[in-house]
Design an enzyme around this catalytic site. Structure first.
Site, PDB file in Angstrom:
ATOM      1  CB  CYS A  54      -0.934   0.016   1.208  1.00  0.00           C
ATOM      2  SG  CYS A  54      -2.067  -1.377   1.264  1.00  0.00           S
ATOM      3  NE  ARG A  63     -21.171   4.597   0.876  1.00  0.00           N
ATOM      4  CZ  ARG A  63     -20.058   3.970   1.254  1.00  0.00           C
ATOM      5  NH1 ARG A  63     -19.136   3.672   0.360  1.00  0.00           N
ATOM      6  NH2 ARG A  63     -19.854   3.650   2.516  1.00  0.00           N
ATOM      7  CG  HIS A  93      -6.147   1.889  -0.133  1.00  0.00           C
ATOM      8  ND1 HIS A  93      -4.946   2.370  -0.624  1.00  0.00           N
ATOM      9  CD2 HIS A  93      -5.814   0.916   0.770  1.00  0.00           C
ATOM     10  CE1 HIS A  93      -3.950   1.725  -0.028  1.00  0.00           C
ATOM     11  NE2 HIS A  93      -4.450   0.831   0.802  1.00  0.00           N
ATOM     12  CB  CYS A 129      -0.835   0.267   7.690  1.00  0.00           C
ATOM     13  SG  CYS A 129      -2.476   0.325   6.933  1.00  0.00           S
ATOM     14  N   GLY A 171       0.905  -4.063   3.494  1.00  0.00           N
ATOM     15  CA  GLY A 171       0.808  -5.510   3.534  1.00  0.00           C
ATOM     16  C   GLY A 171       2.132  -6.157   3.900  1.00  0.00           C
TER      17      GLY A 171
END
Length: 384
Positions: free
Chosen positions: A91, A202, A340, A370, A372
């Protein structure tokens, strides 16, 4: 040491990362190429002066394979003399690209580098590039005989460890949408055709509305292995699958002045850490400690903070560990609302952070991500 500065930072709007999303018909090479070309054209930059292009991309398969950075350079019509390389730190891939770009300038190796990122999750879903992964490393299996887990399980473990209940997660998620709905992103978004807004936001999202969603990652075997998990992580309090690209123009301070350009911010300090690959997403905590220690900047000196909202539990755990005014953390909303797009998220967050500091007159900004496998990057910048 040479100072590395940010001259410009732009991103595409966030598209829903599924078939029918606003960017789902784009080729990822072309989408990144459009962002690169725009960054050059906005400043009438001689493209032959670009020393390197460093791109973050997580799913390096299919249309995103074979060094997408180089392919995007060529697709953008930049000179063949401009190289490109593609980086995978999960990420944080494009945040790491920004680190490498700035550090190469600070070391005196380069003068002009573009750090960027791309991910088209509508056509390159998570897991597409993992065929055969985990089946050949006996040493890794020996070290973790029970097996590694996916990030959703890690988010559940964090919620359990930090005592975060379902309402905490949903309230935070609704706040992300509310902040993003109220924010003005016109200074950072590069329209793609007629598409000029974040499709993932949204408006009107409420915690009550989110409360009806079921757990997204329930697994009976995992439940037996980790009985502490209460299954509170849902699609509503997690970041959505997203399509997007972003890029940051980074130069030496001397080259910026010579070209008569206005630097927006300078890179102050960097940190990258490894962390437990099971809990996985907690590396943002030691990464924050490390970057503050290295920089000499106090927590109360920070004016804006971007903590990537891969999951609401991650950002809320960080907020429990660091006593800051919560209104300066993700003030324009975060990945729960803005999406993301994995490889793009690092430079997307940096783009938002730079524009937030520029619009408010704040001085110091922190970005933490953060990643993976149990890692995290932290970047501290200073507005100029």
């Amino acid at each position: 040491m040479t100072t590395a500065v940010i001259v410009d930072a732009i991103r595409t709007p966030s598209g829903r990362g599924k078939p029918g999303g606003a960017l789902s018909g784009e080729h990822p090479v072309d989408l990144l190429a459009v962002v690169l070309r725009s960054l050059v054209d906005r400043h009438d930059l001689d493209p032959t002066t670009i020393d390197d292009v460093m791109a973050g991309c997580v799913t390096q398969s299919g249309m995103q394979a074979v060094n997408i950075a180089r392919n995007a350079v060529l697709a953008a019509g930049l000179p063949e003399t401009v190289p490109g390389t593609t980086i995978d730190r999960q990420c944080g891939s494009s945040q790491q690209a920004a680190h490498f770009a700035a550090q190469s300038i600070m070391a005196g190796v380069n003068d002009v580098v573009i750090a960027c990122g791309i991910e088209l999750m509508s056509s390159h879903p998570i897991g597409q590039a993992t065929l055969g992964y985990g089946t050949t490393s006996s040493l890794l299996n020996d070290r973790y005989p029970a097996g590694l887990v996916n990030q959703g399980i890690s988010a559940e473990l964090i919620a359990a460890r930090w005592g975060l209940d379902r309402d905490d997660l949903d309230v935070f998620a609704a706040l992300s949408h509310a902040r993003a709905s109220a924010a003005d992103f016109s200074n950072e978004i590069l329209p793609i055709g007629e598409f000029n807004h974040d499709e993932t936001i949204r408006p009107g999202t409420t915690a009550e509305g989110l409360s009806g969603l079921g757990p997204a990652f329930y697994d009976a075997e995992i439940a037996a292995r980790f009985p502490e998990i209460q299954w509170r992580v849902t699609a509503g309090n997690s970041s959505p699958l997203t399509d997007g690209a972003s890029a940051v123009l980074i130069m030496s301070e001397e080259r910026t002045a010579a070209l008569g350009l206005r630097p927006l911010a300078r890179f102050h300090s960097f940190a990258v850490v490894g962390s437990d690959p099971i809990e996985m997403l907690t590396g943002i905590i030691p990464a924050t400690h490390r970057v503050l220690e290295r920089s000499g900047i106090r927590l109360d000196q920070l004016d804006s903070i971007e903590v990537n909202e891969a999951f609401a539990s991650v950002a809320l755990a960080w907020l429990q560990e660091f006593p800051v005014d919560p209104t300066i953390v993700n003030p324009r909303g975060g990945a729960i609302a803005l999406g993301h797009a994995l490889g793009s998220s690092g430079t997307r967050l940096l783009t938002t952070l730079v524009n937030q500091l520029d619009s408010t007159g704040g001085r110091y900004g922190l970005q933490v991500m953060c990643e993976g496998g149990g890692m995290a990057n932290a970047t501290l910048i200073e507005r100029l």
